[in-house]
Design an enzyme around this catalytic site. Structure first.
Site, mmCIF file in Angstrom:
data_model
loop_
_atom_site.group_PDB
_atom_site.id
_atom_site.type_symbol
_atom_site.label_atom_id
_atom_site.label_comp_id
_atom_site.label_asym_id
_atom_site.label_seq_id
_atom_site.Cartn_x
_atom_site.Cartn_y
_atom_site.Cartn_z
ATOM 1 C CB SER A 154 21.261 84.389 -41.065
ATOM 2 O OG SER A 154 21.025 83.008 -41.160
ATOM 3 C CE LYS A 184 16.358 86.493 -42.887
ATOM 4 N NZ LYS A 184 17.389 85.919 -41.985
ATOM 5 C CB SER A 196 18.703 82.730 -43.703
ATOM 6 O OG SER A 196 18.638 83.585 -42.593
#
Lengths: 453, 520
Positions: free
Chosen positions: A119, A14, A95
């Site tokens: 997330s 990420k 997210s």
């Protein structure tokens, strides 16, 4: 790279986790051209175990979002191939939407995400893959760009529970660089508690759940929940009972306050953590226009910060700044901390394994004790991107995931079949702090059981 | 050596403090009382910074050479508490008799400024590490301490007018600070000065800070209010960033006059934060109470509360360096006069404060080493009269003293055993200072033929008698006068013998021999 037990494993990271040989943008204009001078500890551990890091994944800006639509790189499209007639592109969840989509699309074997309020679990649920948010304090946050320090966790996403477990084991080490990383002694204590309390009744055998007590929290089936996600859940629970598990209805009464408390705490910490982005030491700097008021540093920074942060980040910074202001602090920030304590107590009341981090034992209650909780990961399947907006709905996505975040508990979302619309539904297994091993083993059984549906 | 503050305490107007708190007025502002409180920021003398591994620096180092990604607030970095900073703060707390808190915590104080890269400073707003305590002044007055907290120092910013740019140096950013807050117990600018100097001496003696105001490692903010005698304390103003004792006292004096002038005109003192203009000798408004920023204090989510158990605090307590008051008492118990103790201690105060609590070797340690097994009074005389005198004559500080404790000890032993005369010993001392030799004085004395002749041995007597005869031959008129009973001139003959023998003989013995020869 040669040896190492992750040799040949392709991993995506990420983009809010620092990599010194790749930019780390956090999907923000603020860090569009930023490459950190160091690797995050989790990245170093992956390198050391022979994993191949293939790239960085899209996410909501600084991890703020549930649908991965707040990004300078654009929204993440969910790669799930549904056979439903509705073929509008759907959200991958957020997210860590890019991390989930990369795994679901087969671009990599495993990805790292971060989970502050859901997330990792929400995108895993929307994309039909497995996503683990470990207990807070197990995986190092050194090199993870802080959104909300007291909630942020590095999480692991993969197509199988086994892959998640392998990577989790690789990363699960005490790190002196992270002051919130817990020492081995505390981890060992939790592990011992778990052996005594649960594994004495259920030996982890995947063919039988006999002896395992699974709690079904009544507050996790709110009115906002899509009725169609309930079908796969019902059949899954039946399957688990068939394997010998005891299903116990339980109540976590503070759940309804958790979401508001979460947004106050996360925004307050975000407003503090994001204060460093001024474009002075690094990142995007915007020179004030001629004639601008330069009498105070804040006035000068305003130009960089207004341009560098997206809508959602700006909104949360403002909300958090307000929550910490002298007039609001007691009513918002302190109140939210009180609720956070109540949420923790709720969990401690129902788990058979005591919380090794709690200084006092919970009150004896009439609640039956359980080993794990199981509940839907989300109130719905992935929403079509064209329907998502800034409305309050986006925040409700997190309602089922934030309580475990507030309490710092391990939670694993595994695919549990598809809803009527042909899109995946995720089930979350939640355990007491430090019981990640149990959550993973139960998750494995749940994943297999769902496949039998 | 500077005795300035020791002398000042003997001034009569300061002595009044010991007996008067209420109703005391100063001839500079008759009818008015003054209330002063101090917030002192002292840099912790640790090798590395409070929350990172980068080294602490001094202002002479090139800008931005001691900065880690954490110090520059790079995303992804996290703080790691340096336990040495806690230990040194505990030394301060113990020295001031403060109550160390079993639980303290770190908070973030938010504001935007160029020298604060994270946008917040980590401090201890809600739960400081120590509360209470007191500082006893030489004036027999006691100033109460309110609290001690640990916090981060900021970087430095300077405006480059030519380039119209702010220059930022982060060397200092993240250095540990102790904020030591007094109660408003001081009653004059001079008393604030005595407090600050006394605090400085204590910090230096326990090694927690070098307390160097010129270098900026000790800075202070003062709160000042005035009230008419018999009335409650007035509205206070805070004066920020005072960087020397002298300017602090001038700033307080100016502020007192400003406030009195306002009140005498029938106006009010506004509660505000003020700066001090050294050149103009006046304070000026920085911001009013209404403009006070909202710092949005928040518990730091990365740093768990600091829990200190009693055994930990005791370990610090029992390994503390000696406090000044105790040192003075110990020296005097060894028979030193108050003056000797003061001289040693004031020289000692100039010693280097080591990093991480290493207490540097100063004049007191030097004395202690040499005095082990020797007469302390003799040793202190050699140090304060001869050694310090010679150093001063050469423009050397005690830090630059080349004479080792072994050398001085050997020298004193030679004299005490009667192997060399005091005069020879002084010659040797000068030689050691000038040549910076490592050789022991006993060796040097031999080389320079300075070893005294035995005062009563047979071998020496004939040589001594010969020198006496020589002296009497050179000074016939003095000899004649002496023979007639003029004892005064005998000393002149003794001096001559000393010169001939190059100081190797005992003067008393010379006199004895001379007198007997004169009688013959």
């Amino acid at each position: 790279m040669g040896g190492g037990h992750l040799s040949g494993t392709k991993v995506a990271i990420k983009d809010n986790i620092c990599t010194k040989d790749m930019p780390t943008t956090c999907s923000s204009e603020m860090l569009r051209n930023f490459t950190p001078p160091f690797d995050a500890t989790v990245v170093t551990l992956l390198h050391n175990s022979g994993a191949q890091i293939i790239g960085k994944t899209n996410c909501d800006e600084f991890g703020m979002g549930s649908l991965n639509i707040h990004s300078i790189h654009g929204p993440v499209v969910n790669p799930w191939k549904s056979f439903s007639p509705d073929d509008r592109p759907r959200s991958a969840g957020g997210s860590s939407g890019g991390s989930a989509a990369a795994v679901a699309a087969g671009l990599c074997d495993v990805s790292l995400g971060t989970d502050t309020g859901g997330s990792v679990r929400l995108p895993a649920s929307y994309c039909g893959i497995v996503g683990l948010k470990p207990s807070y304090g197990l995986l190092s946050r050194w090199g993870v760009v802080s959104y909300s320090d007291s909630l942020d966790c590095v999480g692991v996403l993969a197509r199988t529970v086994d892959d998640v477990q392998k990577v989790f084991m690789t990363l699960n080490h005490h790190d002196l660089k992270d002051p919130t990383s817990l020492p081995s002694s505390v981890r060992a204590k939790a592990s011992n508690m778990l052996s005594v309390q649960t594994f004495s009744r259920w030996d982890g055998d995947s063919s039988s759940l006999s002896g395992l007590r699974i709690g079904i929290p009544q507050e996790y089936f709110p009115t906002e929940m899509q009725p169609s996600v309930l079908h796969p859940i019902r059949s899954l629970l039946k399957e688990l009972r068939g394997l010998g598990a005891t299903l116990v209805p339980v109540s976590l009464p503070s759940t309804s306050y958790a979401l508001s408390a979460y947004y106050v705490i996360a925004s307050a910490e975000a407003s503090s953590n994001l204060a460093r982005f001024t474009g002075v030491e690094y990142g995007t700097y915007v020179d004030p226009p001629p004639g601008a008021d330069r009498t105070k540093a804040a006035h000068v920074y305003a130009y960089s910060r207004s341009k560098g942060f997206g809508r959602e980040a700006r909104k949360r910074i403002l909300l958090g700044t307000y929550a910490l202001s002298a007039d609001a602090f007691d009513n918002y920030f302190l109140q939210a901390q009180r609720i956070r304590k109540l949420v923790k107590c709720d969990f401690d009341d129902i788990f058979a394994v005591p919380n090794v981090l709690s200084s006092f034992q919970s009150q004896a209650t009439s609640q039956p004790k359980v080993d794990v909780l199981i509940h839907p990961s989300a109130i719905r399947t992935a929403p079509p991107l064209e329907l998502v907006s800034d409305s309050l709905d986006a925040y409700v996505q997190d309602a089922l995931t934030v309580p475990a975040s507030l309490a710092g508990l391990p939670a694993l979302s595994v695919p549990a079949g598809t809803a009527d619309d042909g899109w995946p539904v995720g089930m979350s297994v939640v355990g007491q702090w430090g019981c990640d091993d149990l959550v993973i083993r139960v998750g494995e059984v749940v994943h297999a059981a769902a496949g039998n549906n | 050596m500077r005795f300035g503050w020791r002398l000042r305490r003997r001034l009569p107007h300061v002595r009044l403090f010991s007996t008067v708190t209420q109703g005391y007025t100063d001839s500079r502002w008759p009818g008015w009382e003054v209330v002063v409180g101090l917030e002192v920021h002292a840099q912790i003398k640790s090798r590395s910074k409070l929350f990172s591994n980068s080294l602490t620096s001094n202002p002479n180092e090139p800008p931005n050479t001691s900065v880690s990604p954490y110090d520059a607030a790079f995303p992804g970095t996290l703080p790691k508490l340096n336990p040495t900073c806690v230990d040194l703060t505990l030394r301060t707390a113990i020295a001031l008799g403060s109550q160390v808190q079993r639980r303290s915590a770190f908070d973030r104080k938010h504001y935007f400024y160029a020298d604060l890269p994270a946008g917040y400073q980590i401090t201890q707003h809600y739960a400081p590490i120590a509360t209470g305590g007191q500082l006893d002044l030489e004036t027999r007055r006691t100033i109460r301490i309110k609290q001690i907290q640990i916090e981060q120092d900021t970087g430095k910013s300077a405006f480059d007018a030519r380039r119209r740019a702010s220059m930022i140096d982060l060397n200092r950013a993240g250095t540990g600070l102790m904020e030591i807050v007094s109660e408003p117990d001081m009653r004059s600018p001079e008393e604030a000065g005595v407090y600050l100097r006394t605090l400085q001496a204590i910090l230096r003696s326990v090694g927690s800070s070098d307390g160097n105001m010129e270098q900026g490692s000790l800075r202070c903010d003062v709160n000042v209010s005035v009230n008419r005698v018999g009335e409650p304390p007035g509205t206070r103003c805070e004066i920020k960033n005072l960087n020397s004792v002298k300017f602090m006292q001038v700033a307080i004096t100016c502020e007192i006059f400003r406030q009195i002038e306002l009140l005498e005109k029938g106006e009010f003192v506004q509660q505000e934060t003020r700066g001090f203009d050294e050149a103009a000798a006046r304070t000026f408004s920085l911001r009013s109470k209404e403009d006070a920023p909202d710092y949005r204090y928040m518990p730091d989510p990365n740093l768990s509360p600091l829990l200190l158990d009693q055994s930990y605090v005791d370990r610090i307590r029992f390994t503390m360096p000696e406090l000044p008051a105790k040192t003075r008492a110990r020296l005097m118990s060894k028979g030193l006069t108050a003056r000797d103790a003061d001289v040693l201690m004031s020289v000692d105060a100039g010693r280097e404060v080591g990093f991480d609590g290493q207490v540097g070797e100063g004049a007191v340690t030097y004395f202690d080493t040499v005095a082990t097994g020797r007469d302390p009074k003799v040793v202190v005389n050699w140090i304060t009269h001869d050694l310090l005198g010679q150093l001063t004559a050469r423009n050397l500080t005690f830090k630059q003293n080349p004479v080792s404790t072994q050398q001085l000890a050997d020298l004193i032993d030679l004299v005490q055993k009667g192997l060399i005369t005091g005069t020879s010993a002084k010659t040797l001392l000068r030689r050691m200072l000038d040549q910076r030799t490592n050789a022991l004085p006993s060796k040097l004395a031999e080389e320079m033929s300075l070893l005294a002749l035995p005062a009563d041995g047979d071998t020496g007597s004939s040589e001594l008698e010969q020198w006496c005869r020589e002296a009497m031959d050179v000074l016939p008129s003095e000899t004649a006068a002496a023979k007639k009973g003029n004892t005064g001139v005998v000393n002149k003959l003794v001096g001559r013998v000393m010169r001939i023998s190059r100081g190797r003989v005992n003067a008393l013995k010379v006199k004895e021999v001379l007198e007997s020869m004169l009688r013959d």
